[in-house]
Design a protein around this motif. Sequence first.
Motif, PDB file in Angstrom:
ATOM      1  N   UNK A 191      22.729  71.042  18.865  1.00 29.38           N
ATOM      2  CA  UNK A 191      21.806  69.903  18.931  1.00 29.38           C
ATOM      3  C   UNK A 191      22.539  68.668  19.438  1.00 29.38           C
ATOM      4  N   UNK A 192      23.232  68.850  20.546  1.00 35.44           N
ATOM      5  CA  UNK A 192      24.057  67.797  21.118  1.00 35.44           C
ATOM      6  C   UNK A 192      23.182  66.678  21.692  1.00 35.44           C
ATOM      7  N   UNK A 193      23.790  65.494  21.849  1.00 36.91           N
ATOM      8  CA  UNK A 193      23.107  64.414  22.540  1.00 36.91           C
ATOM      9  C   UNK A 193      22.961  64.760  24.015  1.00 36.91           C
TER      10      UNK A 193
ATOM     11  N   UNK B 282      43.388  68.198  28.454  1.00 33.22           N
ATOM     12  CA  UNK B 282      42.345  68.408  27.444  1.00 33.22           C
ATOM     13  C   UNK B 282      42.368  67.209  26.502  1.00 33.22           C
ATOM     14  N   UNK B 283      41.212  66.643  26.256  1.00 35.41           N
ATOM     15  CA  UNK B 283      41.128  65.499  25.341  1.00 35.41           C
ATOM     16  C   UNK B 283      41.343  65.943  23.903  1.00 35.41           C
ATOM     17  N   UNK B 284      41.980  65.073  23.096  1.00 39.81           N
ATOM     18  CA  UNK B 284      41.997  65.258  21.646  1.00 39.81           C
ATOM     19  C   UNK B 284      40.662  64.727  21.131  1.00 39.81           C
ATOM     20  N   UNK B 285      39.926  65.563  20.416  1.00 40.46           N
ATOM     21  CA  UNK B 285      38.555  65.192  20.049  1.00 40.46           C
ATOM     22  C   UNK B 285      38.390  65.029  18.533  1.00 40.46           C
ATOM     23  N   UNK B 286      37.623  63.993  18.181  1.00 39.66           N
ATOM     24  CA  UNK B 286      37.256  63.763  16.794  1.00 39.66           C
ATOM     25  C   UNK B 286      35.738  63.584  16.749  1.00 39.66           C
ATOM     26  N   UNK B 287      35.073  64.430  15.978  1.00 39.03           N
ATOM     27  CA  UNK B 287      33.610  64.389  15.933  1.00 39.03           C
ATOM     28  C   UNK B 287      33.142  63.540  14.752  1.00 39.03           C
ATOM     29  N   UNK B 288      32.189  62.643  15.056  1.00 38.89           N
ATOM     30  CA  UNK B 288      31.698  61.711  14.045  1.00 38.89           C
ATOM     31  C   UNK B 288      30.178  61.674  14.051  1.00 38.89           C
ATOM     32  N   UNK B 289      29.581  61.073  12.987  1.00 32.87           N
ATOM     33  CA  UNK B 289      28.111  60.973  12.934  1.00 32.87           C
ATOM     34  C   UNK B 289      27.568  60.124  14.082  1.00 32.87           C
ATOM     35  N   UNK B 290      26.334  60.384  14.441  1.00 28.90           N
ATOM     36  CA  UNK B 290      25.664  59.593  15.472  1.00 28.90           C
ATOM     37  C   UNK B 290      25.598  58.138  15.019  1.00 28.90           C
ATOM     38  N   UNK B 291      25.882  57.215  15.941  1.00 28.37           N
ATOM     39  CA  UNK B 291      25.922  55.790  15.628  1.00 28.37           C
ATOM     40  C   UNK B 291      24.510  55.209  15.489  1.00 28.37           C
ATOM     41  N   UNK B 292      24.349  54.196  14.619  1.00 29.15           N
ATOM     42  CA  UNK B 292      23.045  53.523  14.527  1.00 29.15           C
ATOM     43  C   UNK B 292      22.650  52.945  15.888  1.00 29.15           C
TER      44      UNK B 292
ATOM     45  N   UNK C  63      45.541  59.102  22.621  1.00 31.32           N
ATOM     46  CA  UNK C  63      44.686  58.856  21.467  1.00 31.32           C
ATOM     47  C   UNK C  63      43.533  59.855  21.436  1.00 31.32           C
ATOM     48  N   UNK C  64      42.987  60.027  20.247  1.00 30.45           N
ATOM     49  CA  UNK C  64      41.793  60.856  20.097  1.00 30.45           C
ATOM     50  C   UNK C  64      40.582  60.158  20.701  1.00 30.45           C
ATOM     51  N   UNK C  65      39.635  60.946  21.192  1.00 31.60           N
ATOM     52  CA  UNK C  65      38.352  60.367  21.566  1.00 31.60           C
ATOM     53  C   UNK C  65      37.353  60.677  20.454  1.00 31.60           C
ATOM     54  N   UNK C  66      36.543  59.700  20.119  1.00 29.04           N
ATOM     55  CA  UNK C  66      35.512  59.896  19.096  1.00 29.04           C
ATOM     56  C   UNK C  66      34.207  60.294  19.783  1.00 29.04           C
ATOM     57  N   UNK C  67      33.635  61.397  19.327  1.00 34.99           N
ATOM     58  CA  UNK C  67      32.388  61.898  19.904  1.00 34.99           C
ATOM     59  C   UNK C  67      31.320  61.816  18.820  1.00 34.99           C
TER      60      UNK C  67
ATOM     61  N   UNK D   7      26.181  65.970  26.161  1.00 36.20           N
ATOM     62  CA  UNK D   7      27.358  65.113  26.109  1.00 36.20           C
ATOM     63  C   UNK D   7      28.643  65.940  26.239  1.00 36.20           C
ATOM     64  N   UNK D   8      28.692  67.100  25.594  1.00 36.40           N
ATOM     65  CA  UNK D   8      29.899  67.925  25.655  1.00 36.40           C
ATOM     66  C   UNK D   8      30.116  68.505  27.057  1.00 36.40           C
ATOM     67  N   UNK D   9      29.036  68.794  27.764  1.00 34.73           N
ATOM     68  CA  UNK D   9      29.175  69.269  29.152  1.00 34.73           C
ATOM     69  C   UNK D   9      29.777  68.177  30.020  1.00 34.73           C
ATOM     70  N   UNK D  10      29.305  66.949  29.793  1.00 28.41           N
ATOM     71  CA  UNK D  10      29.832  65.810  30.529  1.00 28.41           C
ATOM     72  C   UNK D  10      31.331  65.641  30.253  1.00 28.41           C
ATOM     73  N   UNK D  11      31.734  65.804  28.988  1.00 27.41           N
ATOM     74  CA  UNK D  11      33.138  65.632  28.605  1.00 27.41           C
ATOM     75  C   UNK D  11      34.021  66.719  29.215  1.00 27.41           C
ATOM     76  N   UNK D  12      33.572  67.961  29.157  1.00 27.32           N
ATOM     77  CA  UNK D  12      34.392  69.045  29.731  1.00 27.32           C
ATOM     78  C   UNK D  12      34.476  68.921  31.254  1.00 27.32           C
ATOM     79  N   UNK D  13      33.413  68.433  31.878  1.00 17.02           N
ATOM     80  CA  UNK D  13      33.450  68.208  33.328  1.00 17.02           C
ATOM     81  C   UNK D  13      34.452  67.106  33.665  1.00 17.02           C
ATOM     82  N   UNK D  14      34.487  66.047  32.857  1.00 10.40           N
ATOM     83  CA  UNK D  14      35.449  64.966  33.067  1.00 10.40           C
ATOM     84  C   UNK D  14      36.878  65.493  32.924  1.00 10.40           C
TER      85      UNK D  14
END
Length: 344
Positions: free
Chosen positions: A225-227, A288-298, A213-217, A268-275
């Motif tokens: 301007x990553x988290x 390699x993860x399948x990635x889907x980029x989404x808006x920052x959550x409330x 499955x895709x991971x939602x980031x 956050x992306x550094x953490x993901x690539x390290x994982x």
Amino acid sequence: MSCNQLDTNKTYLITGAAGFIGYFLSKKLLEQGCTVIGIDNINDYYDVKLKHTRLDQLEPYEKFTFLKADISDKEALTNVFKEFTPSIVVNLAAQAGVRYSIENPDAYIQSNVIGFYNILEACRHYPVDHLIYASSSSVYGSNKKVPFEETDFVDHPVSLYASTKKSNELMAHTYSHLYNIPATGLRFFTVYGPMGRPDMAYFGFTQKYFNDEEISIFNNGDFDNDLYRDFTYIDDIITGIERLITCPSKEKVPHRVFNIGNNNPEKLMTFITTLEKCLSKSLGTEIVFKKKFEPIKPGDVPATYASTDRLQKAIGFKPETSIEEGLQNFSDWYVKYYRVAVKS
């Protein structure tokens, strides 16, 4: 910094003992010959099989007693204090998660507010040497000043979860003041590691990979301007709690609050690539993860970054496990625990 040895003549009450931090803390105390009373309601917020696996590893210790109970049940909790008269209480039982607090607010009031009130009342009527309780880095809300310091203004939480944790600090301060209860609140910063919580992002990313499955980031796909997150490895958290138990306070104030984080935030992306790299090493093949980029959550904040100066001054310790080491330990455990076959 001079700290004492753990007093094995005392009884240690750990709430949330089947949880991530509660399990590791219980295990560490038991390994050193302490008497541990563990409480947990084994709720189904995440896979209860993992909670039972943790408990199964604690059961062989002769000095471990497990009680299935809910801290929001005042009578049951009071009876535990009455029967076992704990000297040290570490309250880790809570409804966790920022996003889930938007979906199910009732669970947070019941566990984090009513349950914590019951803990304070029990400590009042059955005096303890020290109450240590879980707060959270989420109390800093959308604070833009970094690193976060314990003296920062924290009256603008951006989630109900954060509000309950701020409430815990206020309640503990009041009870400490009125009834002279030595209490310490710990603002945890994104704790991770083997046997961790499946609702945490790194665990969920790993599960999704093996489910194809895709991971939602949730960072808008904005790498510049990553988290930023202050990821703290579980062993560092446990060492910090143990030192707080054994290092006497030099202050006269009965209530203290400490950040406990890595003091080294990662994108956050550094953490993901390290994982990805760590899982690749555990499996012996590149993933390699399948990635889907989404808006920052409330309710999410742009950065969590702990100043650990106050903690280091108090106990002579500062978390320092790198994400490379911590995530490799998690990856090795995950592959072994779930017996994951390498995808063809």
